[in-house]
Structure formats: structure tokens, C-alpha cells
Design a protein around this motif. Sequence first.
Motif, PDB file in Angstrom:
ATOM      1  N   LEU A   1      -5.891   7.510  -6.417  1.00  0.00           N
ATOM      2  CA  LEU A   1      -6.499   6.423  -5.645  1.00  0.00           C
ATOM      3  C   LEU A   1      -6.281   5.120  -6.396  1.00  0.00           C
ATOM      4  CD1 LEU A   1      -8.168   5.563  -3.153  1.00  0.00           C
ATOM      5  CD2 LEU A   1     -10.197   5.729  -4.625  1.00  0.00           C
ATOM      6  N   ILE A   2      -5.604   4.177  -5.728  1.00  0.00           N
ATOM      7  CA  ILE A   2      -5.310   2.899  -6.382  1.00  0.00           C
ATOM      8  C   ILE A   2      -6.018   1.735  -5.695  1.00  0.00           C
ATOM      9  CG2 ILE A   2      -3.084   3.737  -7.251  1.00  0.00           C
ATOM     10  CD1 ILE A   2      -1.751   1.999  -5.041  1.00  0.00           C
ATOM     11  N   GLY A   3      -6.741   2.004  -4.604  1.00  0.00           N
ATOM     12  CA  GLY A   3      -7.482   0.946  -3.912  1.00  0.00           C
ATOM     13  C   GLY A   3      -8.955   0.990  -4.288  1.00  0.00           C
TER      14      GLY A   3
ATOM     15  N   LEU B   1      -6.876   1.864 -18.670  1.00  0.00           N
ATOM     16  CA  LEU B   1      -7.182   0.657 -17.889  1.00  0.00           C
ATOM     17  C   LEU B   1      -6.116   0.412 -16.826  1.00  0.00           C
ATOM     18  CD1 LEU B   1      -8.061  -1.834 -20.807  1.00  0.00           C
ATOM     19  CD2 LEU B   1      -9.623  -0.270 -19.593  1.00  0.00           C
ATOM     20  N   MET B   2      -6.527  -0.304 -15.792  1.00  0.00           N
ATOM     21  CA  MET B   2      -5.605  -0.692 -14.716  1.00  0.00           C
ATOM     22  C   MET B   2      -5.842  -2.150 -14.386  1.00  0.00           C
ATOM     23  SD  MET B   2      -5.861  -1.366 -11.154  1.00  0.00           S
ATOM     24  CE  MET B   2      -5.307  -0.768  -9.550  1.00  0.00           C
ATOM     25  N   THR B   3      -4.781  -2.858 -14.003  1.00  0.00           N
ATOM     26  CA  THR B   3      -4.970  -4.217 -13.496  1.00  0.00           C
ATOM     27  C   THR B   3      -3.944  -4.564 -12.431  1.00  0.00           C
ATOM     28  OG1 THR B   3      -5.570  -6.476 -14.161  1.00  0.00           O
ATOM     29  CG2 THR B   3      -3.511  -5.610 -15.069  1.00  0.00           C
ATOM     30  N   ILE B   4      -4.337  -5.515 -11.587  1.00  0.00           N
ATOM     31  CA  ILE B   4      -3.430  -6.110 -10.588  1.00  0.00           C
ATOM     32  C   ILE B   4      -3.424  -7.613 -10.874  1.00  0.00           C
ATOM     33  CG2 ILE B   4      -2.919  -6.414  -8.131  1.00  0.00           C
ATOM     34  CD1 ILE B   4      -5.032  -4.201  -7.563  1.00  0.00           C
ATOM     35  N   PRO B   5      -2.326  -8.140 -11.449  1.00  0.00           N
ATOM     36  CA  PRO B   5      -2.321  -9.583 -11.721  1.00  0.00           C
ATOM     37  C   PRO B   5      -2.201 -10.365 -10.418  1.00  0.00           C
ATOM     38  CG  PRO B   5      -0.205  -8.611 -12.318  1.00  0.00           C
ATOM     39  CD  PRO B   5      -1.065  -7.490 -11.827  1.00  0.00           C
TER      40      PRO B   5
ATOM     41  N   GLY C   1       1.951  -2.852 -13.059  1.00  0.00           N
ATOM     42  CA  GLY C   1       3.308  -3.034 -12.590  1.00  0.00           C
ATOM     43  C   GLY C   1       3.500  -2.459 -11.198  1.00  0.00           C
ATOM     44  N   MET C   2       4.052  -3.299 -10.322  1.00  0.00           N
ATOM     45  CA  MET C   2       4.354  -2.921  -8.944  1.00  0.00           C
ATOM     46  C   MET C   2       5.827  -3.276  -8.681  1.00  0.00           C
ATOM     47  SD  MET C   2       0.620  -4.326  -7.532  1.00  0.00           S
ATOM     48  CE  MET C   2       1.250  -4.941  -6.032  1.00  0.00           C
ATOM     49  N   THR C   3       6.267  -3.227  -7.417  1.00  0.00           N
ATOM     50  CA  THR C   3       7.681  -3.475  -7.117  1.00  0.00           C
ATOM     51  C   THR C   3       8.211  -4.766  -7.743  1.00  0.00           C
ATOM     52  OG1 THR C   3       7.734  -2.163  -5.101  1.00  0.00           O
ATOM     53  CG2 THR C   3       9.291  -4.003  -5.222  1.00  0.00           C
ATOM     54  N   GLY C   4       7.430  -5.843  -7.671  1.00  0.00           N
ATOM     55  CA  GLY C   4       7.930  -7.150  -8.108  1.00  0.00           C
ATOM     56  C   GLY C   4       7.920  -7.370  -9.599  1.00  0.00           C
TER      57      GLY C   4
ATOM     58  N   ARG D   1       2.959   1.553 -10.381  1.00  0.00           N
ATOM     59  CA  ARG D   1       2.596   1.859  -8.996  1.00  0.00           C
ATOM     60  C   ARG D   1       3.586   1.159  -8.073  1.00  0.00           C
ATOM     61  NH1 ARG D   1      -1.849  -0.783 -11.409  1.00  0.00           N
ATOM     62  NH2 ARG D   1      -1.332  -2.453  -9.951  1.00  0.00           N
ATOM     63  N   ILE D   2       4.513   1.932  -7.506  1.00  0.00           N
ATOM     64  CA  ILE D   2       5.623   1.306  -6.791  1.00  0.00           C
ATOM     65  C   ILE D   2       5.701   1.811  -5.351  1.00  0.00           C
ATOM     66  CG2 ILE D   2       8.127   0.993  -6.777  1.00  0.00           C
ATOM     67  CD1 ILE D   2       8.058   1.186  -9.823  1.00  0.00           C
ATOM     68  N   GLY D   3       5.581   0.879  -4.410  1.00  0.00           N
ATOM     69  CA  GLY D   3       5.662   1.218  -2.995  1.00  0.00           C
ATOM     70  C   GLY D   3       6.941   0.727  -2.363  1.00  0.00           C
ATOM     71  N   THR D   4       7.049  -0.583  -2.213  1.00  0.00           N
ATOM     72  CA  THR D   4       8.144  -1.194  -1.447  1.00  0.00           C
ATOM     73  C   THR D   4       9.531  -0.775  -1.956  1.00  0.00           C
ATOM     74  OG1 THR D   4       6.656  -3.045  -1.053  1.00  0.00           O
ATOM     75  CG2 THR D   4       8.990  -3.409  -0.588  1.00  0.00           C
ATOM     76  N   ALA D   5       9.730  -0.718  -3.258  1.00  0.00           N
ATOM     77  CA  ALA D   5      11.056  -0.395  -3.798  1.00  0.00           C
ATOM     78  C   ALA D   5      11.467   1.035  -3.470  1.00  0.00           C
ATOM     79  CB  ALA D   5      11.104  -0.629  -5.301  1.00  0.00           C
TER      80      ALA D   5
HETATM   81  C1  PLP Z   1       0.186  -1.623  -2.473  1.00  0.00           C
HETATM   82  C2  PLP Z   1      -0.098  -1.514  -3.922  1.00  0.00           C
HETATM   83  C3  PLP Z   1       0.926  -1.251  -4.849  1.00  0.00           C
HETATM   84  C4  PLP Z   1       2.387  -1.149  -4.488  1.00  0.00           C
HETATM   85  O1  PLP Z   1       2.892  -2.405  -4.186  1.00  0.00           O
HETATM   86  P1  PLP Z   1       4.486  -2.641  -3.965  1.00  0.00           P
HETATM   87  O2  PLP Z   1       4.634  -4.109  -4.184  1.00  0.00           O
HETATM   88  O3  PLP Z   1       4.782  -2.225  -2.568  1.00  0.00           O
HETATM   89  O4  PLP Z   1       5.201  -1.850  -4.961  1.00  0.00           O
HETATM   90  C5  PLP Z   1       0.562  -1.062  -6.169  1.00  0.00           C
HETATM   91  N1  PLP Z   1      -0.716  -1.157  -6.577  1.00  0.00           N
HETATM   92  C6  PLP Z   1      -1.706  -1.427  -5.718  1.00  0.00           C
HETATM   93  C7  PLP Z   1      -3.107  -1.500  -6.230  1.00  0.00           C
HETATM   94  C8  PLP Z   1      -1.436  -1.628  -4.369  1.00  0.00           C
HETATM   95  O5  PLP Z   1      -2.446  -1.911  -3.543  1.00  0.00           O
END
Ligand code: PLP
Length: 229
Positions: A79-81, A161-165, A202-205, A219-223
Amino acid sequence: MTEGIPERVRAVRRRIEAAAAACGRDPAEIRLVAVSKTWPPQAVVAAHEAGLGVFGENYVQEARDKIAALAALPLRWHLIGHLQTNKAKFAVRLFDLIHTLDSVRLAREIDRLAARLPKVQDVLIQVSLAGEETKSGASPAEVPALLAEASRLSHLRVLGLMTIPPYFDDPERARPYFARLRALRDRLEEESGIALPELSMGMTGDFEAAIAEGATLVRIGTAIFGNRP
Ligand SMILES: *Cc1c(COP(=O)(O)O)cnc(C)c1O
């Protein structure tokens, strides 16, 4: 809908390996969480066939349906949300790792529900480094007390730990946030004596910058899946 997934999985793996090599890290230390939110089960099947086994979801309800549809496959779910306390009951049943612990209240509720199953629920503390009131996550100042309280709970285990910049077009601008998360982790380990091996960042960008700063879970979705529908 599943077209191109195998090629994109290979490309992401190559990028992870290159980013690890560039900073002298072992690529095996970096685990890929494929973010499948909004994508149907067949997209997950395609990614699994391309070799992926860990999937990230943001919404408990969506994950419940998807995980049920894919129960025959040996998949792990994260769960990442943001997790609301009233959804914690489902979250402890569904997820191997919850990346988004952000309050003592939620920690106590997860612990109580995990004790019933029983299981020990692995979690990460989500840290809000930008200080934006709208984003979920504990502030760096709140984290030590949250970690201390969570570590007293017997059915909860904090692994990191986790973060979303904030979003930037230039990933180099996200990099200081990743460095700050790692520095906070190092300080917490030192002060608390609790091992916190995982850094989910770290995400796609921006995942290459996150790997350079020590990410263990990207955590990679779009790529992988393409632009979300
Ligand atoms: C959607 C999401 C991602 C993936 O994002 P992308 O830019 O598609 O890789 C990663 N982490 C969290 C918390 C997200 O909500």
C-alpha cells in the motif's frame, strides 16, 4: 492495454542497474514496486509474466478487487497511498508492506487489527519533507515519537521511511529531498538503535536520483504501464 509492458519492464530494469552502477551500489539492493493503480488485472498479469512480483496500490477498495481477481498468482502487494483508520482492517489483510504510516493513532489501529489475524504488519513511516499541509505524512519533527511508539507495538514492525517529494520537471531538484530522508533515517537509527533498512523513494520521473541517494524501494508506475487511463 498490455502492449509494450515486457519491453518497458526490461527498460526500467536496465535503468535501475545503470543508476546503481553509477553510484557503486549493488542493484540487488533496489527493489522495484510496480505501481498498478488504475490498471486492470490483465496489466498486472503482463507485468508478472515479464518477471515482476511486487505491486503497489494507492486505494484500498481498488486493491481489494484486484488482489481477489489475481489470487492465483504469487504476488506481493504494497500500500503506497494514504491509509484512513477505518480502512486499516482491509489493509492488514491485503498488504505485505504499508508505506504510509503517519500517525500514532493509525499505528495503534494497525497493531490491534494485525494482532487479531494474527500477523506482524510491516510498515514504513511516511515523512512529509516539504511541509505542505495538504500532503499526508509525518513531519520530520514528529517522526522520532511516532517511531518510539510504533516500536513498542508487538504486531507492527517499522522497516524504514518513505517520502514523496514535490513534483519537479528536473529530477535533480527532487534529489535534496531524497538526501534528507536518508539523513533522517541515519539519525533515527543512531538515536533509537532501531534498524531502518528501507528507504521508499523515487517514481518514474526521479528514480535514478533516488537510487543515487540510497533508495531500496522504487515505486514505478508510468514507466512500466504507460500513462494512466
Ligand atoms: C502513483 C504513485 C507512484 C507512481 O508514479 P509514476 O510517476 O507513475 O511512476 C509512486 N508512488 C506513489 C505514492 C504514487 O501515488
